[in-house]
Design a protein around this motif. Structure first.
Motif, PDB file in Angstrom:
ATOM      1  N   VAL A 105       0.774  -1.154  -0.004  1.00 10.64           N
ATOM      2  CA  VAL A 105       0.075  -0.055   0.089  1.00 10.64           C
ATOM      3  C   VAL A 105       0.838   1.347  -0.021  1.00 10.64           C
ATOM      4  CG1 VAL A 105      -1.759   1.457   1.233  1.00 10.64           C
ATOM      5  CG2 VAL A 105      -1.755  -1.399   1.136  1.00 10.64           C
ATOM      6  N   LEU A 106       0.734   2.114  -1.092  1.00 10.45           N
ATOM      7  CA  LEU A 106       1.770   3.208  -1.207  1.00 10.45           C
ATOM      8  C   LEU A 106       1.256   4.406  -1.368  1.00 10.45           C
ATOM      9  CD1 LEU A 106       4.888   3.662  -2.186  1.00 10.45           C
ATOM     10  CD2 LEU A 106       3.947   3.350  -4.586  1.00 10.45           C
ATOM     11  N   ASP A 107       1.717   5.534  -0.452  1.00 11.65           N
ATOM     12  CA  ASP A 107       1.462   6.877  -0.658  1.00 11.65           C
ATOM     13  C   ASP A 107       2.358   7.433  -1.645  1.00 11.65           C
ATOM     14  OD1 ASP A 107       0.381   9.208   0.054  1.00 11.65           O
ATOM     15  OD2 ASP A 107       1.779   9.918   1.546  1.00 11.65           O
ATOM     16  N   LEU A 108       2.000   8.493  -2.590  1.00 10.24           N
ATOM     17  CA  LEU A 108       2.902   8.998  -3.396  1.00 10.24           C
ATOM     18  C   LEU A 108       3.635  10.391  -2.952  1.00 10.24           C
ATOM     19  CD1 LEU A 108       0.342   9.037  -6.480  1.00 10.24           C
ATOM     20  CD2 LEU A 108       2.045   7.509  -6.030  1.00 10.24           C
ATOM     21  N   LEU A 109       3.040  11.244  -2.028  1.00 15.58           N
ATOM     22  CA  LEU A 109       3.723  12.470  -1.681  1.00 15.58           C
ATOM     23  C   LEU A 109       4.370  12.122  -0.608  1.00 15.58           C
ATOM     24  CD1 LEU A 109       0.897  15.049  -2.432  1.00 15.58           C
ATOM     25  CD2 LEU A 109       2.806  14.198  -3.906  1.00 15.58           C
ATOM     26  N   MET A 110       5.634  11.873  -0.611  1.00 14.11           N
ATOM     27  CA  MET A 110       6.692  11.480   0.554  1.00 14.11           C
ATOM     28  C   MET A 110       7.868  12.209   0.288  1.00 14.11           C
ATOM     29  SD  MET A 110       5.769   7.257   1.162  1.00 14.11           S
ATOM     30  CE  MET A 110       6.381   6.994  -0.511  1.00 14.11           C
ATOM     31  N   PRO A 111       8.641  12.449   1.383  1.00  9.16           N
ATOM     32  CA  PRO A 111      10.208  12.888   1.342  1.00  9.16           C
ATOM     33  C   PRO A 111      11.140  11.917   0.923  1.00  9.16           C
ATOM     34  CG  PRO A 111       9.559  12.596   3.783  1.00  9.16           C
ATOM     35  CD  PRO A 111       8.205  12.118   3.037  1.00  9.16           C
ATOM     36  N   GLU A 112      12.152  12.205   0.561  1.00 11.45           N
ATOM     37  CA  GLU A 112      13.452  11.487   0.237  1.00 11.45           C
ATOM     38  C   GLU A 112      13.163  10.593  -0.986  1.00 11.45           C
ATOM     39  OE1 GLU A 112      15.779   9.820   3.423  1.00 11.45           O
ATOM     40  OE2 GLU A 112      14.754  11.122   4.769  1.00 11.45           O
ATOM     41  N   MET A 113      12.139   9.590  -0.900  1.00 14.37           N
ATOM     42  CA  MET A 113      11.832   8.926  -2.113  1.00 14.37           C
ATOM     43  C   MET A 113      10.231   8.742  -2.371  1.00 14.37           C
ATOM     44  SD  MET A 113      12.731   4.989  -3.301  1.00 14.37           S
ATOM     45  CE  MET A 113      14.191   5.394  -4.241  1.00 14.37           C
ATOM     46  N   ASP A 114       9.793   9.615  -3.217  1.00 19.20           N
ATOM     47  CA  ASP A 114       8.199   9.561  -3.376  1.00 19.20           C
ATOM     48  C   ASP A 114       7.661   8.169  -3.949  1.00 19.20           C
ATOM     49  OD1 ASP A 114       8.248   9.728  -5.937  1.00 19.20           O
ATOM     50  OD2 ASP A 114       8.043  11.741  -5.950  1.00 19.20           O
ATOM     51  N   GLY A 115       6.448   8.229  -3.947  1.00 19.49           N
ATOM     52  CA  GLY A 115       5.764   6.998  -4.599  1.00 19.49           C
ATOM     53  C   GLY A 115       6.029   6.718  -5.824  1.00 19.49           C
ATOM     54  N   PHE A 116       6.222   7.723  -6.724  1.00 23.44           N
ATOM     55  CA  PHE A 116       6.351   7.622  -8.077  1.00 23.44           C
ATOM     56  C   PHE A 116       7.837   6.772  -8.407  1.00 23.44           C
ATOM     57  CE2 PHE A 116       3.333  11.241  -8.211  1.00 23.44           C
ATOM     58  CZ  PHE A 116       2.580  10.593  -9.005  1.00 23.44           C
ATOM     59  N   GLN A 117       8.922   7.359  -7.660  1.00 20.17           N
ATOM     60  CA  GLN A 117      10.149   6.903  -7.709  1.00 20.17           C
ATOM     61  C   GLN A 117      10.189   5.344  -7.101  1.00 20.17           C
ATOM     62  OE1 GLN A 117      11.885  10.179  -5.401  1.00 20.17           O
ATOM     63  NE2 GLN A 117      12.880  10.978  -7.005  1.00 20.17           N
ATOM     64  N   PHE A 118       9.477   5.243  -6.151  1.00 16.24           N
ATOM     65  CA  PHE A 118       9.591   3.829  -5.484  1.00 16.24           C
ATOM     66  C   PHE A 118       9.134   3.026  -6.469  1.00 16.24           C
ATOM     67  CE2 PHE A 118       7.200   0.354  -3.386  1.00 16.24           C
ATOM     68  CZ  PHE A 118       8.271  -0.138  -2.606  1.00 16.24           C
ATOM     69  N   ALA A 119       7.644   3.224  -6.910  1.00 13.38           N
ATOM     70  CA  ALA A 119       7.109   2.039  -7.831  1.00 13.38           C
ATOM     71  C   ALA A 119       8.058   1.837  -9.184  1.00 13.38           C
ATOM     72  CB  ALA A 119       5.541   2.922  -8.501  1.00 13.38           C
ATOM     73  N   ALA A 120       8.568   3.046  -9.550  1.00 16.12           N
ATOM     74  CA  ALA A 120       9.782   2.688 -10.846  1.00 16.12           C
ATOM     75  C   ALA A 120      10.802   1.763 -10.256  1.00 16.12           C
ATOM     76  CB  ALA A 120      10.299   4.145 -11.399  1.00 16.12           C
ATOM     77  N   ALA A 121      11.465   2.048  -9.208  1.00 16.93           N
ATOM     78  CA  ALA A 121      12.574   1.296  -8.400  1.00 16.93           C
ATOM     79  C   ALA A 121      11.990  -0.264  -8.295  1.00 16.93           C
ATOM     80  CB  ALA A 121      13.008   1.983  -7.251  1.00 16.93           C
ATOM     81  N   LEU A 122      10.891  -0.278  -7.919  1.00 17.02           N
ATOM     82  CA  LEU A 122      10.439  -1.921  -7.366  1.00 17.02           C
ATOM     83  C   LEU A 122      10.197  -2.499  -8.868  1.00 17.02           C
ATOM     84  CD1 LEU A 122       8.930  -3.325  -5.290  1.00 17.02           C
ATOM     85  CD2 LEU A 122       6.922  -2.676  -6.067  1.00 17.02           C
ATOM     86  N   ARG A 123       9.834  -1.770  -9.787  1.00 19.89           N
ATOM     87  CA  ARG A 123       9.720  -2.681 -11.179  1.00 19.89           C
ATOM     88  C   ARG A 123      11.118  -3.043 -11.608  1.00 19.89           C
ATOM     89  NH1 ARG A 123       5.763  -4.531  -9.101  1.00 19.89           N
ATOM     90  NH2 ARG A 123       3.635  -3.453  -9.161  1.00 19.89           N
ATOM     91  N   GLU A 124      11.959  -2.473 -11.110  1.00 17.62           N
ATOM     92  CA  GLU A 124      13.464  -2.822 -11.671  1.00 17.62           C
ATOM     93  C   GLU A 124      14.003  -3.919 -11.050  1.00 17.62           C
ATOM     94  OE1 GLU A 124      15.563   0.771 -11.880  1.00 17.62           O
ATOM     95  OE2 GLU A 124      14.508   1.884 -13.207  1.00 17.62           O
ATOM     96  N   ARG A 125      13.566  -4.371  -9.861  1.00 19.35           N
ATOM     97  CA  ARG A 125      14.101  -5.607  -9.245  1.00 19.35           C
ATOM     98  C   ARG A 125      13.410  -6.748  -9.502  1.00 19.35           C
ATOM     99  NH1 ARG A 125      15.389  -3.878  -2.831  1.00 19.35           N
ATOM    100  NH2 ARG A 125      15.099  -5.931  -2.726  1.00 19.35           N
TER     101      ARG A 125
END
Length: 275
Positions: free
Chosen positions: A195-215
């Motif tokens: 469950v993912l929020d989008l507006l977050m400091p350091e690494m936001d939800g957009f960046q996290f979702a993109a990084a996740l799909r690279e793993r």
């Protein structure tokens, strides 16, 4: 966690869970087996699957724990001293308060027909492959039991509230305050959904979702976005292919989130947990 003897004839086992998880009743599995090595192996297997084993070294101890805990399911050996598994199974099924608990027999004795006739929900012959044990239990557990959800949200009260709602529904939760911490958590535990929020400091939800799909070890984990942001067409397009669903905060409350998590997990490949 390997069960450690608490008394000569009984043992209580619990996995080492983070402080933000719940060893709630829907995920509790009672293991009754007199052999310490077999009992410990079963407990480790259940723990690794996100379930919470409580173990007893004999029939009397097992019946007492069943009455106290009313577990989601029981894994029962047959060949035990003093009270064998057949006797335990008969007493469980004759007790109106315990008869509804599914019992999976896990034993060296190949008497499947007898076990099922006495009311066992399933019958497994040792040695039991890990995936066979978990599959047998999953057939008789609530869909949410032991399923692991990672909640990624920077606002602590909101994060705690979401986790509490998911735990009340039988899920096991883990928390992260932003995407960077969430990626670190993935090194220790593989959740069944995020469950993912989008507006977050350091690494936001957009960046996290993109990084996740690279793993490679995490690219298939379903992601449910829960956000207060009114997403633009470009932002929705950016998330396409990376998330399973997008929910607005406040729309339908916590119940809507729980329902969506269940829906996403039900249509995920295999409909079962990872691991």
């Amino acid at each position: 966690m390997v069960a450690q003897p608490a008394a000569p004839d009984s043992v209580l086992a619990r996995p080492a869970a983070p402080a933000d998880t719940d060893a709630g009743g829907t995920a509790t599995i009672l293991v009754i087996d007199d052999e310490p090595a077999a009992r410990d192996l079963l407990c480790r297997t259940l723990t690794e699957a996100g379930l919470y084993p409580v173990a007893a070294a004999g029939g009397e101890e097992g019946l007492a724990l069943a009455r106290t805990l009313h577990p989601a399911a029981i894994v029962l050996d047959v060949i035990m001293p003093r009270m064998d598994g057949w006797s335990v199974l008969r007493r469980l099924k004759r007790d109106p308060g315990l008869a509804d608990i599914p019992v999976v027999l896990a034993t060296m004795v190949d008497q499947r027909r007898m076990g099922l006739a006495l009311g066992a929900a399933d019958y497994l012959t040792k040695p039991i492959p890990r995936e066979h044990l978990i599959a047998a239990l999953r057939r008789h557990l609530p869909p949410s039991a032991g399923r692991r959800i990672l909640v990624v949200e920077d606002d602590e009260p909101t994060r705690r509230s979401l986790s509490a709602a998911l735990r009340e529904a039988g899920f096991v939760t883990f928390e992260a305050e932003h995407g960077g911490v969430a990626l670190e958590r993935l090194d220790a535990v593989r959740p069944d959904a995020i469950v993912l929020d989008l507006l977050m400091p350091e690494m936001d939800g957009f960046q996290f979702a993109a990084a996740l799909r690279e793993r490679p070890d995490a690219e298939t984990i379903p992601v449910i976005v829960l956000t207060a942001k009114d997403l633009s067409r470009e932002e929705r397009e950016r998330l396409r292919g990376s998330v399973e669903a997008i929910l607005q905060k406040g729309a339908g409350g916590r119940q809507a989130l729980v329902a969506e998590v269940r829906h996403v997990l039900a249509r995920a490949p295999g409909g079962g947990p990872h691991g």
